[in-house]
Design an enzyme around this catalytic site. Sequence first.
Site, mmCIF file in Angstrom:
data_model
loop_
_atom_site.group_PDB
_atom_site.id
_atom_site.type_symbol
_atom_site.label_atom_id
_atom_site.label_comp_id
_atom_site.label_asym_id
_atom_site.label_seq_id
_atom_site.Cartn_x
_atom_site.Cartn_y
_atom_site.Cartn_z
ATOM 1 C CG ASP A 162 -11.440 -6.805 4.583
ATOM 2 O OD1 ASP A 162 -10.427 -6.318 5.350
ATOM 3 O OD2 ASP A 162 -12.030 -7.475 5.132
ATOM 4 C CD GLU B 182 -2.664 -0.371 4.009
ATOM 5 O OE1 GLU B 182 -2.235 -0.608 5.119
ATOM 6 O OE2 GLU B 182 -3.688 -0.048 3.422
ATOM 7 C CG ASP C 128 -5.233 -3.363 2.725
ATOM 8 O OD1 ASP C 128 -4.197 -3.627 3.112
ATOM 9 O OD2 ASP C 128 -6.132 -3.574 3.445
#
Length: 194
Positions: free
Chosen positions: A148, A75, A15
Amino acid sequence: MQQANTKERIILGIDPGTAVMGYGLVKETGPKIELIALGVVKMNVADDHMLKLQRIFEKTVALIDNYHPDCLAIEAPFYGKNIQVMLKLGRAQGVAMAAALSRNVEITEYAPRKIKQSITGNGNATKEQVAAMLQSLLKFTETPDFLDATDGLAVAVCHSFQRISTGSKSGSGSKKSYSGWDTFVKDNAKRIVK
């Protein structure tokens, strides 16, 4: 001779972010998924954008060299109102992708909504809901930079679910859909790592 359904694959999920990059690694063995690692790479707030991009590149290469993933799932930047934020996120994603390409690692991109849908059955799920589902699925406890890190892990698990759900080709080409997570778990009990 190793059968096709016991083939192993390591997936690195990222991510990307310009303040924190979350990552997770899972190992697929046939229909089972197990957690290898998850964590974050924090950017120094004093660094300019180019130094942050360099850190993303170097850390992604280090993860690839350390864990030797078969593929990278990443992502996609979300479409927000602030074009500057989107541009920076796009650069962060591009640099992580370039790091994977420099090591000949296959890349697949997923929209945030697709990742949430895949993990929780709800494309509007919160980060906390995604994290709780991953904890339940992969049996791990909270880490300091939990959300996260689990965002990166969610991308890897989403990629794994895509292969598993489309891996069995029946003559009709149809894919089973589920009304919710409970139904999915019931039909896929053998995939749950205990």
